[in-house]
Structure formats: C-alpha cells, structure tokens
Design an enzyme around this catalytic site. Sequence first.
Site, PDB file in Angstrom:
ATOM      1  N   GLU A  97      -3.207   0.995  -6.941  1.00 13.86           N
ATOM      2  CA  GLU A  97      -2.098   0.110  -7.298  1.00 13.86           C
ATOM      3  C   GLU A  97      -1.881   0.226  -8.801  1.00 13.86           C
ATOM      4  O   GLU A  97      -2.820   0.460  -9.560  1.00 13.86           O
ATOM      5  CB  GLU A  97      -2.406  -1.330  -6.891  1.00 13.86           C
ATOM      6  CG  GLU A  97      -1.192  -2.232  -6.843  1.00 13.86           C
ATOM      7  CD  GLU A  97      -0.125  -1.732  -5.894  1.00 13.86           C
ATOM      8  OE1 GLU A  97       0.846  -1.103  -6.391  1.00 13.86           O
ATOM      9  OE2 GLU A  97      -0.251  -1.941  -4.680  1.00 13.86           O
ATOM     10  N   CYS A 155       0.874  -1.174   0.000  1.00  9.17           N
ATOM     11  CA  CYS A 155       0.000   0.000   0.000  1.00  9.17           C
ATOM     12  C   CYS A 155       0.904   1.215   0.000  1.00  9.17           C
ATOM     13  O   CYS A 155       1.557   1.514   1.002  1.00  9.17           O
ATOM     14  CB  CYS A 155      -0.919   0.005   1.221  1.00  9.17           C
ATOM     15  SG  CYS A 155      -2.001   1.465   1.277  1.00  9.17           S
TER      16      CYS A 155
END
Length: 271
Positions: A114, A2
Amino acid sequence: MCGRYAASRRPEDLAGIFEIEKWEPKESLEPDYNVAPTKEVYAVLDRPLKDAEDPKPVRQLRKLKWGLVPSWSKTPEGGARMINARAETVHEKPSYRRAFSSRRCILPADGYYEWVTGRQERDLEVEGRKKRPRKQPYFVTPADGSVFAMAGLYEFWRDGTLPDDHPQAWWVTCSVITTEAETTPLAVAPADGPHALSDIHPRMPLMLTPDRWDDWLDPARTDPGELTSLLAPPPAGMMRAFPVSTAVSNVRNNGPELLKELEAPEEGTLF
C-alpha cells in the site's frame, strides 16, 4: 483496498498449509513479488472435481485470473476493475452476491503493498502548491511470518465467441474482499512511519485466520447471515508494516528485493 500483493510460496508448501487434496503441476506459477490485477494467481477452493461421480467437494489449489468477471457479463473487459469486493456490501452487490453465496476462495499471499503520500508532498498540497505526489510503498504482512490468507470470491465466465473445446472458452476469475483498516497499533511498526494500518490506507484485504478457513470454503454454506459473520476482521495486533523500495511501483519489477525492508522511507517520501 488491495491493488498489489506478493505471493512467493511454492505450491508444495501451500498444499501442506491448506491441506490441498487436488493440484495439477501443470498449473504451477513462478513466485511473484509484484502481483498486479489481471495476473494469474493461486486460489484455494472447495469444489467437486470435474466429471467426478462423487459430488463431494474436494479442496483444490487452482490457477485463476485476478479481476472478477460475473457470469452474466457480455465481455470480460470489466474484470480489471473488479479486483476488490467490499465486505460490507458483498452479499448484495449484483456482481458479487452469487459468488459470495457459493463460490468463495482463499488467495494465499506473503502480504500486500500500500502506498502513502510523502509528508513533504502533503505539506505542499496544504500550501496550495501543485506537485505530483511521491508515494512511499509499505509492505503489510503477518508479524509471525505465517501465510496471509485473503478472503476471495471466484466466478466462471463463458466466452461465447469460442467453441466448447477451446482452451480459453472458460474464464475463471477472482476478487479480493476488503474491509476497514485496523486502527489499533501494529504488532511491529516502523520508527518513522505509520503506527496503524489505517494510517496507511482506510481499507485492507480481509485476512482469514485458520479457524475460519473450512467454514469460508464450504460451498454448502449459502445463508447470507451465517456467511457475513465470517467477514469479521482478524484479531488486532497481528500485522507488521515496513517501507520498501519505490521500485515496486513499476509492475515490470519483480523479485525478492522488493520485499527488503528499508531502514527509513526513501528521500522525499517521509511519512
């Protein structure tokens, strides 16, 4: 992993979702659609109030800095690199194990970003032709629109160069716990794109479902065996993912338009 996420919910909304008992309006943050390491973020935690006679933990909404600095660090410079802690080893790593034992938090988010290397760039790499990869960002979020409650840790660090009464004498920092990405189908997947989170990246933030919030935040729970059982991934099929503008790749860009779903990946970044 993350490395970037979105957090746009107002503190008043978070207070209702997480049953917050203590929140200081002076710690309010503006909605952030491009949260990057070292930024200040909201965290939900259970902890006794400072200088309170009652030692009972109180659920608080606090403002922390993303990038954990262990209490024993000589300087805070490594915090920017410690934004993620692996669920598989968090109980044993020196930088995280003390926080894992008693300083756990929830980092509320809308979802996380992402990046996937474009298909054309991957083909060029196979052919041995060097080219800077052009990556397509995807936004991953609960399919039902609920809060993305990321499991986190927090830590206190004392800056010995400052006097006790200095407002920056104490740093309170945090880290996101990550786990292996789901290989099961997404609840909602793009037509021309990844069909599972593992197609996007091998890691993902560990999302805690509401039935685990109280146990995760309870500082009285310190047994590593009991705590590691809370690190199980959420049920499969809860997430959706969709392509968003490559504008999110620049941390200076920030606004709700970053969450706009694209009909297809941008040119040159097809999955």
